[in-house]
Write an enzyme that holds these catalytic residues in place. Structure first.
Site, short mmCIF file in Angstrom:
data_model
loop_
_atom_site.label_atom_id
_atom_site.label_comp_id
_atom_site.label_asym_id
_atom_site.label_seq_id
_atom_site.Cartn_x
_atom_site.Cartn_y
_atom_site.Cartn_z
N SER A 50 0.80 -1.22 0.00
CA SER A 50 0.00 0.00 0.00
C SER A 50 0.83 1.28 0.00
O SER A 50 0.33 2.34 -0.36
CB SER A 50 -0.94 0.01 1.21
OG SER A 50 -0.21 0.00 2.43
N ASP A 340 -3.34 8.51 7.72
CA ASP A 340 -4.19 7.62 8.50
C ASP A 340 -3.29 6.93 9.52
O ASP A 340 -2.17 7.38 9.76
CB ASP A 340 -4.96 6.63 7.61
CG ASP A 340 -4.06 5.74 6.76
OD1 ASP A 340 -2.87 5.59 7.11
OD2 ASP A 340 -4.53 5.20 5.75
N HIS A 343 -0.25 5.24 7.08
CA HIS A 343 0.43 5.83 5.93
C HIS A 343 0.73 7.31 6.13
O HIS A 343 -0.15 8.07 6.57
CB HIS A 343 -0.42 5.65 4.67
CG HIS A 343 -0.83 4.24 4.43
ND1 HIS A 343 -2.07 3.74 4.82
CD2 HIS A 343 -0.17 3.20 3.86
CE1 HIS A 343 -2.15 2.45 4.49
NE2 HIS A 343 -1.01 2.11 3.91
#
Length: 365
Positions: A50, A340, A343
């Site tokens: 991610s 978040d 990240h």
């Protein structure tokens, strides 16, 4: 796993359309890094999780690891949630931008992908993926082997567009970015503890390294020669791990940080061995642990106000589905290290990537 069908327009040998493709390749961004006049980097291909995914999970109905909805992408061009796990650009975008190749690195599974994109690089990364097959399986992410299969498919299409000789030149001279390992250590080993019941940390990291080595050999066999392998960041200091394992004061979880450092040291040594085995390759270990930890611990020095919480929601647990349009975001994400609970924000990525590109670029030339 559901994978969207690519809608690539075909040239069919038409000279006019091929000229359009070449014009698209020439329309590059103004790079921040100056390449020597005799050095060519035609494309960048990215594999990973991610941290670098630019939307490959968007149409995967099985995975919770996707973010193609607000507030993700709030600072992206047009405020569009593209599947990037941040408020804006992610490292894969910033690398191609710094190199002057293009402004964004598109996801290979983007249904709007154009043939011209293949000539300058695409992204195969999938949120939730890892070196450990169990990690990718648990997140219903595209595994290492799955990402290699997509790359093979891409190579076939590339050869159909520009022929084998030009394709081989692109493949041999491009940069390959590899970003895995965080989910293996953070989630599979420490959070769910599935692998802890089977292996101690030295054994588990050896398993990860064997998987990484096999993956790199596959990339090499497919033409990759300039490979940047990113180490694991200080996972114990991300907001989620502070909440889960940092105690009542939400301090950095040092056990997890120690595991990340342990893996990184072994990964760096493994890459040295890989270069000895394949002397015409430039496989370089990229340290992200040290610079990101410095930002987290000395955040005020860098102009940030919050380093132990993410901008989204309460900032202590929200990520992917828990970070959504119904939860508030901070008034100014420029003041936050994290977007978040997992990240970083785009502004932090920017402060990391440009120095990294400048520092390590000579090692590939």
């Amino acid at each position: 796993m559901v994978v969207s069908t690519m809608k690539l327009w075909l040239c069919g040998g038409c000279l006019f359309l091929r000229c359009i493709i070449l014009l698209g390749v020439l329309c590059k961004t103004k790079g921040l890094v100056k390449l020597p006049p005799n050095v060519t980097v035609p494309a960048v291909f990215v594999f990973g999780d991610s941290i670098v995914d630019t939307g490959n999970n968007n149409d995967n109905k099985l995975t919770p690891a996707k973010c193609n909805y607000p507030p993700y992408g709030k600072d992206f061009k047009g405020s569009i949630p593209t599947g990037r796990f941040s408020n804006g650009k992610v490292p894969s975008d910033l690398i191609v931008e710094d190199l002057g190749i293009k402004e964004y690195l598109p996801a290979y599974l983007d249904p709007n992908l154009q043939s011209s994109d293949l000539l300058t690089g695409v992204n195969f990364a999938s949120g939730g993926a890892g070196y450990d097959p169990l990690t990718s399986l648990s997140a219903a992410a595209i595994s290492l082997s799955g990402q290699v299969d997509l790359f093979k498919e891409c190579i076939g299409k590339l050869k159909g567009e520009v022929g084998e000789e030009r394709s081989n030149f692109i493949l041999n001279n491009s940069f390959y970015i590899v970003v895995f390992g965080s989910n293996d250590i953070s989630n599979t080993y420490f959070l769910t503890r599935v692998r802890q019941l089977q292996y101690d940390l030295p054994t588990y990291t050896d398993i990860l390294l064997k998987s990484a080595s096999n993956f790199l050999k596959e990339l090499y066999q497919l033409g990759a020669r300039r490979i940047a392998v990113f180490g694991i960041p200080p996972l114990g200091c991300i907001p989620f791990q502070r909440t889960a394992a940092g105690g009542i004061e939400r301090n950095c979880a040092e056990q997890i940080n120690d595991a990340a450092k342990f893996f990184n040291a072994k990964l760096s040594n493994k890459l040295d061995s890989f270069n000895q085995q394949f002397p015409d390759a430039r496989t370089v270990y990229i340290d992200v642990y040290t610079p990101l930890l410095d930002i987290i611990l000395n955040y005020q020095k860098y102009g940030y106000k919050v380093a132990n919480k993410g901008c989204c929601g309460t900032g202590i647990i929200e990520v992917v589905e828990l970070c959504n349009r119904f939860v508030p975001t901070c008034p100014n994400d420029l003041e936050y290290v994290f977007w978040d609970s997992f990240h970083p924000t785009e502004v932090v990525y920017k402060s990391l990537i440009s120095p990294i590109v400048s520092k390590y670029l000579p090692k590939f030339l």
